[in-house]
Design a protein around this motif. Sequence first.
Motif: not given
Length: 327
Positions: A178-200
């Motif tokens: 188990k990971w359980a430390g974040g979510y994964y979008n099967l349609n956007y596996p390599d797209t990440y959107k973060v704020d100015a601090d680098g948090n999701t």
Amino acid sequence: AVKNNQVNLLFLARLFVYLADFICKQNTKPLVSMNKKNALMLFAGILPVVASAQAQDRPNIIYIMCDDMGYGDLGCYGQQLISTPNLDRMAAEGMRFTQAYAGSPVSAPSRACFMTGQHTGHVHVRGNREYWQSARRENMFGSNPDYHIIGQEPYKNTHKIVPELFKEAGYRTGMFGKWAGGYYNLNYPDTYKVDADGNTITSASATSSSASLPNKRGIDCYYGPICQFQAHTYYPNFLNRYDPEKYGDKHIVVDTLKQNIQHRDVSSGNADYENREQYTADLIHQYALDWIDRQEAGKPFLGIFTYTLPHAELWQPNDSILQKYIQ
């Protein structure tokens, strides 16, 4: 006092003598009687241990987390109905704790406490916030629909977690289960959107994956369910993988369990589910063993094995272990 396997023994000696002198001068009765001579003798006793530790390489570490297993489930704590000989042997040869607590009574925050080193009063993840609940079951695996977003509340990227710290210390890192430390979008596996601090930016989960996934958090190799809810099914449609060394993975990918998806999934309520044979507890464990075999001598590794057992669904394969209890 310890950094890069170098120990400042002179500093430790002075500190220990100072502490011994301080204890001896206290008016209150100490829990253990100690004078300067005894303190110095004790320090002389630990010097060879410290020097030996200085000479040794960094140890390989395997951390095993079993899901929903209480101390009363093990023979080494007095349980007599379930056979746990290997864990009992580990306890006999090592250390057995009699006062220990999980970080939380539920999965995600308890795992977050381990990963972050924070208790539940400080850790960001304080409950099982599920991201699959807002997703559609639109991705097909054979005749089985599945969620296109899976996983839980992401860890803050501004707070380093255990594998990142070991990675910085020169360790190779693997995690299996188990990971359980974040979510994964099967349609956007390599797209990440973060704020100015680098948090999701969690409000963007419909069009991105979280930035807190194994490939982004210091893990060299991962295999298992990103989503703890998915892990409740022992015979799912797929598991997740990140193994750039063996497969050239650039990000978390879907590893479809091809025999399983030839049959209906558990949510269908169809008895055909019982014909699925790819039992993920075995798949995850074998992947972990394969990763260990790939490690090179002289390069320390950290293995985090977050097995799904013995948590539900409690649908065991009809193997020799099950037959033993049936008989």
